[in-house]
Design a protein around this motif. Structure first.
Motif, short mmCIF file in Angstrom:
data_model
loop_
_atom_site.label_atom_id
_atom_site.label_comp_id
_atom_site.label_asym_id
_atom_site.label_seq_id
_atom_site.Cartn_x
_atom_site.Cartn_y
_atom_site.Cartn_z
N GLU A 274 0.83 -1.29 0.11
CA GLU A 274 -0.01 -0.03 0.05
C GLU A 274 0.90 1.28 0.03
OE1 GLU A 274 -2.64 1.62 3.61
OE2 GLU A 274 -3.38 -0.38 2.65
N LEU A 275 2.01 1.24 0.71
CA LEU A 275 2.83 2.47 1.10
C LEU A 275 3.51 2.66 -0.38
CD1 LEU A 275 3.96 1.83 4.51
CD2 LEU A 275 2.22 3.40 3.73
N LEU A 278 2.20 4.96 -3.19
CA LEU A 278 1.94 6.56 -2.94
C LEU A 278 2.68 7.24 -3.93
CD1 LEU A 278 2.20 6.35 1.00
CD2 LEU A 278 0.06 6.70 -0.45
N PHE A 283 1.17 10.61 -0.53
CA PHE A 283 1.90 10.74 0.49
C PHE A 283 1.65 11.95 1.27
CE2 PHE A 283 5.87 12.45 2.43
CZ PHE A 283 6.38 11.25 3.16
N ARG A 286 -1.66 11.39 3.13
CA ARG A 286 -1.58 10.22 4.30
C ARG A 286 -1.17 10.64 5.31
NH1 ARG A 286 -1.94 3.87 3.28
NH2 ARG A 286 -1.65 3.22 5.50
N ARG A 297 8.03 12.04 -0.30
CA ARG A 297 7.80 10.56 -0.74
C ARG A 297 8.67 9.85 -1.21
NH1 ARG A 297 8.49 8.25 -6.01
NH2 ARG A 297 6.86 6.74 -6.41
N VAL A 304 10.70 1.87 2.00
CA VAL A 304 9.46 0.91 1.79
C VAL A 304 9.93 -0.18 0.94
CG1 VAL A 304 7.36 0.43 0.87
CG2 VAL A 304 7.59 2.44 2.13
#
Length: 348
Positions: A274-275, A278, A283, A286, A297, A304
């Motif tokens: 999910e991350l 972004l 980003f 969120r 980001r 990530v």
């Protein structure tokens, strides 16, 4: 400007009302060894890419130089104690582990508002002048807090307290008031080396010394560009900060629960897939109001992707593959590394 004796009691009561857990006072020149220790740290290059430490070295090494009119420094501790052991998140390899302090609202905003309210009260009571600081200014909070009796810098270089453990933020109020100083705290680590042994990357060259260039908190937050390959595999699923050295400290058995609801976890341990998806807009939306937002980001998705590479989950290969042509070269490099690492774990 000399303060009357009752002022300390009223100041402490007001600080408690604002939500601070502890208060201590020291003189601006109470930590004379700070400048020498900072110089040695910088000369060894252990600050990595944090050039701002060198640029403001004179102020950072001497609180008296930062504001010569100051006669006293009021140091305050604010708790952010987690409800559970943050190391549990490291077991969920398909999710991102975020440092406890970044789980809720940005502490800079919360602590500074309290400091300003307390400072305004002090000004109204005494007519003194003040300046308030939280982390972003060139103030060496930990040596000053030790000098003010709030705790001591442990072998992991963070501040420890026999009453609070080590889950607390520091803020300071510089004032022209001449306040009686507190006795400095002495070190109570003894032969314990739990924090040193817990560090995944060996960031402590010796007790009470940190090499930021190997620290996962530095690597995930302050370091720009690709992380050295020999360290990527040691980062696990830590995508913003690292709490290992704090979490293992035996003094945390005395830790007190945090009172500020704003520090309650709202980020959690989000799914890596999910991350990784972004974009910049997503980003920012969120992580609005979170400390995480400040790294941007690209650096975040880089982290990530390293976590994806360390996940051992072949289903995330497509997630990494989708970022091979990312416009940001560092993200694309991280995607290639993650894909290669996941491919190594496929059955032959």
């Amino acid at each position: 400007m000399k303060a009357d004796k009752s002022l300390r009691e009223r100041l402490e009561a007001r600080a408690r009302d604002e939500g601070f857990a502890r208060l201590g006072i020291c003189a601006p020149d109470a930590a004379p060894e700070t400048a020498g220790r900072l110089r040695a740290f910088l000369e060894a290059g252990r600050h990595g890419q944090m050039g701002w430490m060198e640029e403001r070295e004179a102020w950072r090494g001497s609180a008296a130089a930062l504001w010569p009119e100051a006669r006293s420094i009021i140091m305050l501790a604010e708790l952010y104690t987690p409800e559970e052991d943050p190391r549990l998140a490291l077991e969920e390899r398909g999710r991102g582990a975020v440092s406890v302090y970044a789980q809720g609202k940005d502490y800079h905003d919360l602590v500074k508002k309290r400091l300003k309210r307390l400072g305004r009260w002090l000004v109204s009571e005494t007519g003194c002048e003040i300046k308030v600081f939280v982390d972003t200014a060139p103030v060496m909070e930990k040596p000053l807090a030790e000098a003010a009796g709030l705790g001591w810098q442990g072998k992991h270089t963070n501040l420890l307290s026999r009453e609070l453990g080590n889950w607390f933020f520091l803020g300071s109020i510089f004032t022209t008031l001449d306040l009686p100083p507190d006795e400095p705290e002495r070190e109570h680590c003894g032969s314990c080396r739990a924090c040193l042994d817990a560090c995944p990357t060996g960031a402590f060259p010796a007790p009470f010394q940190l090499d930021a260039r190997r620290c996962i908190s530095y690597l995930t937050i302050e370091h720009h560009g690709p992380v050295p390959e020999e360290l990527r595999g040691l980062m696990g699923n830590r995508i913003y900060g690292c709490d290992d050295c704090l979490a293992v400290c035996p003094w945390n058995k005395f830790a007190v629960a945090a009172q500020e609801i704003g520090y309650a976890a709202r980020v959690g341990a989000p799914p890596l897939a999910e991350l990784a998806a972004l974009d910049d807009t997503g980003f920012r939306a969120r992580f609005a109001g979170s400390p995480i937002k400040r790294i941007g980001r690209n650096r975040f998705v880089r982290n990530v992707l390293y976590a994806i590479g360390n996940s051992g989950d072949p289903s995330l290969r497509s997630v990494a593959g989708a970022l091979l042509d990312d416009p940001d070269a560092t993200v694309a490099d991280a995607a290639r590394w993650a894909l290669a690492r996941l491919s190594q774990n496929l059955p032959h």
